[in-house]
Write an enzyme that holds these catalytic residues in place. Structure first.
Site, PDB file in Angstrom:
ATOM      1  N   LYS A 177     -58.707 -39.214  36.376  1.00  0.00           N
ATOM      2  CA  LYS A 177     -57.339 -39.272  36.927  1.00  0.00           C
ATOM      3  C   LYS A 177     -56.437 -38.252  36.242  1.00  0.00           C
ATOM      4  O   LYS A 177     -55.685 -37.513  36.877  1.00  0.00           O
ATOM      5  CB  LYS A 177     -56.736 -40.660  36.751  1.00  0.00           C
ATOM      6  CG  LYS A 177     -55.225 -40.701  37.012  1.00  0.00           C
ATOM      7  CD  LYS A 177     -54.638 -42.067  36.783  1.00  0.00           C
ATOM      8  CE  LYS A 177     -54.328 -42.416  35.372  1.00  0.00           C
ATOM      9  NZ  LYS A 177     -53.084 -41.886  34.818  1.00  0.00           N
ATOM     10  N   ASN A 178     -56.513 -38.200  34.903  1.00  0.00           N
ATOM     11  CA  ASN A 178     -55.574 -37.365  34.156  1.00  0.00           C
ATOM     12  C   ASN A 178     -55.929 -35.884  34.176  1.00  0.00           C
ATOM     13  O   ASN A 178     -55.193 -35.066  33.637  1.00  0.00           O
ATOM     14  CB  ASN A 178     -55.433 -37.900  32.726  1.00  0.00           C
ATOM     15  CG  ASN A 178     -54.732 -39.241  32.729  1.00  0.00           C
ATOM     16  OD1 ASN A 178     -54.127 -39.634  33.741  1.00  0.00           O
ATOM     17  ND2 ASN A 178     -54.807 -39.959  31.626  1.00  0.00           N
ATOM     18  N   ILE A 189     -48.702 -43.293  19.485  1.00  0.00           N
ATOM     19  CA  ILE A 189     -48.242 -42.410  20.563  1.00  0.00           C
ATOM     20  C   ILE A 189     -47.102 -43.039  21.373  1.00  0.00           C
ATOM     21  O   ILE A 189     -46.049 -42.432  21.554  1.00  0.00           O
ATOM     22  CB  ILE A 189     -49.422 -42.042  21.493  1.00  0.00           C
ATOM     23  CG1 ILE A 189     -50.587 -41.456  20.689  1.00  0.00           C
ATOM     24  CG2 ILE A 189     -48.962 -41.059  22.582  1.00  0.00           C
ATOM     25  CD1 ILE A 189     -50.314 -40.130  20.020  1.00  0.00           C
ATOM     26  N   CYS A 196     -40.588 -46.615  31.780  1.00  0.00           N
ATOM     27  CA  CYS A 196     -42.011 -46.951  31.658  1.00  0.00           C
ATOM     28  C   CYS A 196     -42.159 -48.040  30.615  1.00  0.00           C
ATOM     29  O   CYS A 196     -41.549 -47.976  29.550  1.00  0.00           O
ATOM     30  CB  CYS A 196     -42.820 -45.720  31.265  1.00  0.00           C
ATOM     31  SG  CYS A 196     -44.577 -46.080  31.141  1.00  0.00           S
ATOM     32  N   ARG A 232     -54.410 -47.949  40.059  1.00  0.00           N
ATOM     33  CA  ARG A 232     -53.833 -46.634  39.823  1.00  0.00           C
ATOM     34  C   ARG A 232     -54.817 -45.714  39.099  1.00  0.00           C
ATOM     35  O   ARG A 232     -54.761 -44.502  39.219  1.00  0.00           O
ATOM     36  CB  ARG A 232     -52.565 -46.737  38.964  1.00  0.00           C
ATOM     37  CG  ARG A 232     -51.357 -47.371  39.650  1.00  0.00           C
ATOM     38  CD  ARG A 232     -50.128 -47.189  38.789  1.00  0.00           C
ATOM     39  NE  ARG A 232     -50.165 -45.859  38.196  1.00  0.00           N
ATOM     40  CZ  ARG A 232     -49.921 -45.629  36.890  1.00  0.00           C
ATOM     41  NH1 ARG A 232     -49.644 -46.629  36.084  1.00  0.00           N
ATOM     42  NH2 ARG A 232     -49.979 -44.405  36.419  1.00  0.00           N
ATOM     43  N   ASP A 238     -37.864 -34.254  27.308  1.00  0.00           N
ATOM     44  CA  ASP A 238     -37.184 -33.156  26.601  1.00  0.00           C
ATOM     45  C   ASP A 238     -38.105 -31.980  26.322  1.00  0.00           C
ATOM     46  O   ASP A 238     -37.694 -30.810  26.423  1.00  0.00           O
ATOM     47  CB  ASP A 238     -36.578 -33.688  25.280  1.00  0.00           C
ATOM     48  CG  ASP A 238     -37.640 -34.348  24.402  1.00  0.00           C
ATOM     49  OD1 ASP A 238     -37.687 -34.059  23.193  1.00  0.00           O
ATOM     50  OD2 ASP A 238     -38.458 -35.128  24.944  1.00  0.00           O
ATOM     51  N   ARG A 288     -40.565 -42.496  26.875  1.00  0.00           N
ATOM     52  CA  ARG A 288     -41.201 -41.327  27.515  1.00  0.00           C
ATOM     53  C   ARG A 288     -40.185 -40.294  28.017  1.00  0.00           C
ATOM     54  O   ARG A 288     -40.129 -40.015  29.234  1.00  0.00           O
ATOM     55  CB  ARG A 288     -42.165 -41.750  28.601  1.00  0.00           C
ATOM     56  CG  ARG A 288     -43.253 -42.682  28.098  1.00  0.00           C
ATOM     57  CD  ARG A 288     -44.270 -43.027  29.125  1.00  0.00           C
ATOM     58  NE  ARG A 288     -45.199 -41.948  29.399  1.00  0.00           N
ATOM     59  CZ  ARG A 288     -46.251 -42.062  30.234  1.00  0.00           C
ATOM     60  NH1 ARG A 288     -46.447 -43.207  30.874  1.00  0.00           N
ATOM     61  NH2 ARG A 288     -47.070 -41.061  30.427  1.00  0.00           N
ATOM     62  N   PRO A 289     -39.415 -39.686  27.140  1.00  0.00           N
ATOM     63  CA  PRO A 289     -38.461 -38.662  27.572  1.00  0.00           C
ATOM     64  C   PRO A 289     -39.199 -37.425  28.077  1.00  0.00           C
ATOM     65  O   PRO A 289     -40.399 -37.299  27.890  1.00  0.00           O
ATOM     66  CB  PRO A 289     -37.706 -38.350  26.268  1.00  0.00           C
ATOM     67  CG  PRO A 289     -38.656 -38.675  25.173  1.00  0.00           C
ATOM     68  CD  PRO A 289     -39.491 -39.828  25.680  1.00  0.00           C
ATOM     69  N   ASP A 331     -55.061 -44.417  25.339  1.00  0.00           N
ATOM     70  CA  ASP A 331     -55.455 -45.057  26.598  1.00  0.00           C
ATOM     71  C   ASP A 331     -56.658 -45.983  26.445  1.00  0.00           C
ATOM     72  O   ASP A 331     -57.097 -46.602  27.420  1.00  0.00           O
ATOM     73  CB  ASP A 331     -55.755 -43.998  27.667  1.00  0.00           C
ATOM     74  CG  ASP A 331     -54.532 -43.161  28.015  1.00  0.00           C
ATOM     75  OD1 ASP A 331     -54.685 -42.102  28.622  1.00  0.00           O
ATOM     76  OD2 ASP A 331     -53.412 -43.572  27.638  1.00  0.00           O
TER      77      ASP A 331
HETATM   78  C1  EPZ Z   1     -50.634 -38.197  29.449  1.00  0.00           C
HETATM   79  O1  EPZ Z   1     -49.279 -38.606  29.644  1.00  0.00           O
HETATM   80  C2  EPZ Z   1     -51.477 -39.215  30.221  1.00  0.00           C
HETATM   81  N1  EPZ Z   1     -51.069 -39.237  31.617  1.00  0.00           N
HETATM   82  C3  EPZ Z   1     -51.296 -40.606  29.620  1.00  0.00           C
HETATM   83  O2  EPZ Z   1     -52.198 -41.496  30.270  1.00  0.00           O
HETATM   84  C4  EPZ Z   1     -51.682 -40.563  28.154  1.00  0.00           C
HETATM   85  O3  EPZ Z   1     -51.434 -41.814  27.576  1.00  0.00           O
HETATM   86  C5  EPZ Z   1     -50.831 -39.498  27.430  1.00  0.00           C
HETATM   87  O4  EPZ Z   1     -50.995 -38.222  28.064  1.00  0.00           O
HETATM   88  C6  EPZ Z   1     -51.218 -39.349  25.978  1.00  0.00           C
HETATM   89  O5  EPZ Z   1     -52.556 -39.069  25.835  1.00  0.00           O
HETATM   90  C7  EPZ Z   1     -51.516 -38.274  32.448  1.00  0.00           C
HETATM   91  O6  EPZ Z   1     -52.193 -37.345  32.079  1.00  0.00           O
HETATM   92  C8  EPZ Z   1     -51.120 -38.398  33.882  1.00  0.00           C
HETATM   93  P1  EPZ Z   1     -47.441 -37.082  26.496  1.00  0.00           P
HETATM   94  P2  EPZ Z   1     -48.064 -37.659  29.211  1.00  0.00           P
HETATM   95  O7  EPZ Z   1     -46.381 -36.208  27.046  1.00  0.00           O
HETATM   96  O8  EPZ Z   1     -48.453 -36.245  29.304  1.00  0.00           O
HETATM   97  C9  EPZ Z   1     -43.661 -38.059  23.818  1.00  0.00           C
HETATM   98  C10 EPZ Z   1     -52.919 -43.439  31.387  1.00  0.00           C
HETATM   99  O9  EPZ Z   1     -53.034 -44.606  30.997  1.00  0.00           O
HETATM  100  N2  EPZ Z   1     -42.944 -37.047  24.617  1.00  0.00           N
HETATM  101  O10 EPZ Z   1     -48.619 -36.433  25.878  1.00  0.00           O
HETATM  102  O11 EPZ Z   1     -46.882 -38.137  29.956  1.00  0.00           O
HETATM  103  C11 EPZ Z   1     -44.028 -39.286  24.664  1.00  0.00           C
HETATM  104  O12 EPZ Z   1     -42.962 -40.172  24.799  1.00  0.00           O
HETATM  105  C12 EPZ Z   1     -51.669 -42.616  30.999  1.00  0.00           C
HETATM  106  O13 EPZ Z   1     -53.758 -42.847  32.078  1.00  0.00           O
HETATM  107  C13 EPZ Z   1     -41.662 -36.708  24.235  1.00  0.00           C
HETATM  108  O14 EPZ Z   1     -41.109 -37.226  23.261  1.00  0.00           O
HETATM  109  O15 EPZ Z   1     -47.923 -38.075  27.668  1.00  0.00           O
HETATM  110  C14 EPZ Z   1     -45.199 -39.839  23.882  1.00  0.00           C
HETATM  111  O16 EPZ Z   1     -44.728 -40.606  22.838  1.00  0.00           O
HETATM  112  C15 EPZ Z   1     -50.634 -43.418  30.291  1.00  0.00           C
HETATM  113  N3  EPZ Z   1     -41.010 -35.775  24.999  1.00  0.00           N
HETATM  114  C16 EPZ Z   1     -45.880 -38.577  23.354  1.00  0.00           C
HETATM  115  O17 EPZ Z   1     -44.903 -37.533  23.397  1.00  0.00           O
HETATM  116  C17 EPZ Z   1     -41.584 -35.173  26.087  1.00  0.00           C
HETATM  117  O18 EPZ Z   1     -40.956 -34.349  26.753  1.00  0.00           O
HETATM  118  C18 EPZ Z   1     -47.116 -38.146  24.136  1.00  0.00           C
HETATM  119  O19 EPZ Z   1     -46.783 -38.119  25.501  1.00  0.00           O
HETATM  120  C19 EPZ Z   1     -42.896 -35.534  26.439  1.00  0.00           C
HETATM  121  C20 EPZ Z   1     -43.563 -36.482  25.693  1.00  0.00           C
END
Ligand code: EPZ
Length: 420
Positions: free
Chosen positions: A22-23, A328, A115, A398, A123, A120-121, A306
């Site tokens: 999926k990811n 995370i 969420c 999903r 920024d 999950r910002p 995950d």
């Molecule tokens: C991806 O989400 C995956 N989703 C998530 O899988 C997975 O948990 C996550 O990566 C971490 O491995 C998809 O690929 C569709 P991140 P993503 O940006 O990219 C913070 C599942 O169950 N952050 O790597 O959205 C954030 O809040 C899902 O399949 C900021 O602070 O995750 C988190 O604490 C759930 N600012 C950390 O970074 C930002 O702009 C990692 O999030 C972006 C992220």
């Protein structure tokens, strides 16, 4: 609304084949917006998130055709604004931002909704776009990213919890059509990022370093169509591996990529689980008495967040004390209260869950709160005596393709029921 009815206590036995990831498929589907030409993606799992992404691409003007596990996308003409509600509903859709900015120098996307697993910002996504010279506006629930010229630059993408997966994907995709060279520092190293880079390279992009914390993208004038097969889902494979151990069964997992699962397989062996590997085939069984094991979630190649909930189920059925720390997402313990309904003894101390394992689980009605929590509740129901009803399984659909049918193939007594 569908629920799953599980009669537990049956060890899982047999073979299961893993679906596409999926990811990986979500950003790869978004990447098709970068070219006018036809893109054919294979091994696409039949998931509601994929359906959402299909509707989002169509709302942007692309034609999308599904044929079994093959999706064909042609984004001949696209517009910068997609369907507000669709995009708001699925966080993963944020990854259309990069391709739209790359192709059109403009993207107007609704801000992702709340969420349950964390704030999950976005920024870092916005920092990434600014790093290429774009301006950002936020109004009416939309984020508006515009660039007269898109110019390559150096961007550090490390955040509070380390790198961002989709932030890295967005910057990499936008940079493929920018003028000059972009260097992404503290890039995410997940296999899904590597698969996206591989697909983009086949489309004509110039990318080096994917899979490492430093990715260098040299912009090109345009990209062309592609045929690409998506990598298998390492999180689905890990879920079945833990299911085999938690139910004291033996499962052969086919079509996985064990080389993407080192941290999980390492923790399973620490816990006394026997993992045999022959090429791309894994055979997992309980190798005797399970051992309590501490786990901390980290960015790749660390232990994936995950798989945290599923691993908690294994520790709940393992005699002894384990500490599971979530680094995370700040509120990714929604499954703890539901596991307690089945008799698990888990307390939360800040970012850690203290699992007093070994108590026999017994079936009960439980509520799924998010995708991976629902997978954990299914595994707990399989390990428990008696009947468990998992409600709100739209969360599960999903991210898991035909999971109830796959589990029935392994001997599980599980059925989908429709609740009026
Ligand atoms: C991806 O989400 C995956 N989703 C998530 O899988 C997975 O948990 C996550 O990566 C971490 O491995 C998809 O690929 C569709 P991140 P993503 O940006 O990219 C913070 C599942 O169950 N952050 O790597 O959205 C954030 O809040 C899902 O399949 C900021 O602070 O995750 C988190 O604490 C759930 N600012 C950390 O970074 C930002 O702009 C990692 O999030 C972006 C992220």
């Amino acid at each position: 609304m569908d629920s799953l009815l599980i009669k537990g206590g049956v060890p899982l036995h047999g073979e299961v084949t893993i679906s596409g990831a999926k990811n990986a498929v979500l950003p790869i589907m978004a990447a098709t917006l970068l070219t006018k030409e036809k893109c054919v993606i294979r091994q696409v799992p039949n998931l509601s998130d994929v359906q959402f992404m299909t509707e989002i691409l169509q709302s942007l003007g692309a034609s999308v055709r599904f044929d079994g596990n093959v999706v064909t996308v042609q984004a001949n003409k696209v517009k910068p604004v997609g369907d507000y509600d669709l995009i708001r509903k699925m966080r993963g859709s944020i990854c259309i931002m990069g391709p739209l900015v790359g192709r059109l120098r403009h993207a107007r996307v609704s801000l992702p909704g709340g969420c349950i697993i964390g704030t999950r910002p976005i920024d870092l996504h916005l920092k990434a776009m600014k790093g290429l010279g774009a301006s950002i506006g936020i109004e009416g629930g939309y984020v508006d990213v515009k660039a007269r010229r898109l110019v390559g630059g150096d961007v550090f993408l490390g955040g509070r919890a380390g790198p961002t997966v989709l932030g890295t994907a967005n910057l990499m995709m936008a940079a493929t059509l920018a003028d000059g060279v972009t260097t992404i520092e503290s890039a995410a190293c997940e296999p899904e990022v590597v698969d996206l880079a591989y697909c983009l390279s086949k489309m004509g992009a110039k990318i080096v370093g994917a899979g490492s914390p430093t990715i260098v993208v040299t912009g090109v004038k345009e990209l062309h169509g592609v045929e690409h097969e998506v990598i298998p889902d390492r999180i689905e494979a890990a879920t079945f591996a833990i299911g085999a151990a938690a139910t004291n069964g033996e499962v052969t997992i086919k079509g996985a990529r064990p080389d993407h699962m080192h941290a999980v397989l390492d923790k399973l062996s620490d816990a006394g689980v026997k993992v045999e590997r022959k090429g791309l085939v894994l055979t997992v069984k309980r190798g005797g008495r399970l051992k309590p094991t501490d786990v901390t979630t980290l960015p790749y190649a660390g232990f994936p967040t995950d798989v945290q909930a599923q691993m908690m189920v294994l520790m709940a059925v393992t005699p002894g004390l384990s500490v599971i720390t979530e680094r995370i997402f700040e509120s990714r313990f929604m499954h703890v209260a539901e596991l307690a309904r089945l008799g698990a003894e888990i307390s939360i101390e800040g970012p850690s869950a203290i699992v007093k394992g070994g108590r026999k689980l017994s079936g009960a009605p439980v509520m799924a709160s998010d995708l991976r929590a629902s997978a954990a509740l299914v595994l707990a129901g399989l390990a428990a005596q008696g009947t468990t009803q998992v409600n709100r399984i739209y969360h599960l659909d999903r991210g898991y393709e035909h999971i109830d049918a796959k589990l029935r193939g392994l001997g599980a007594r599980i059925q989908r029921v429709n609740q009026q």
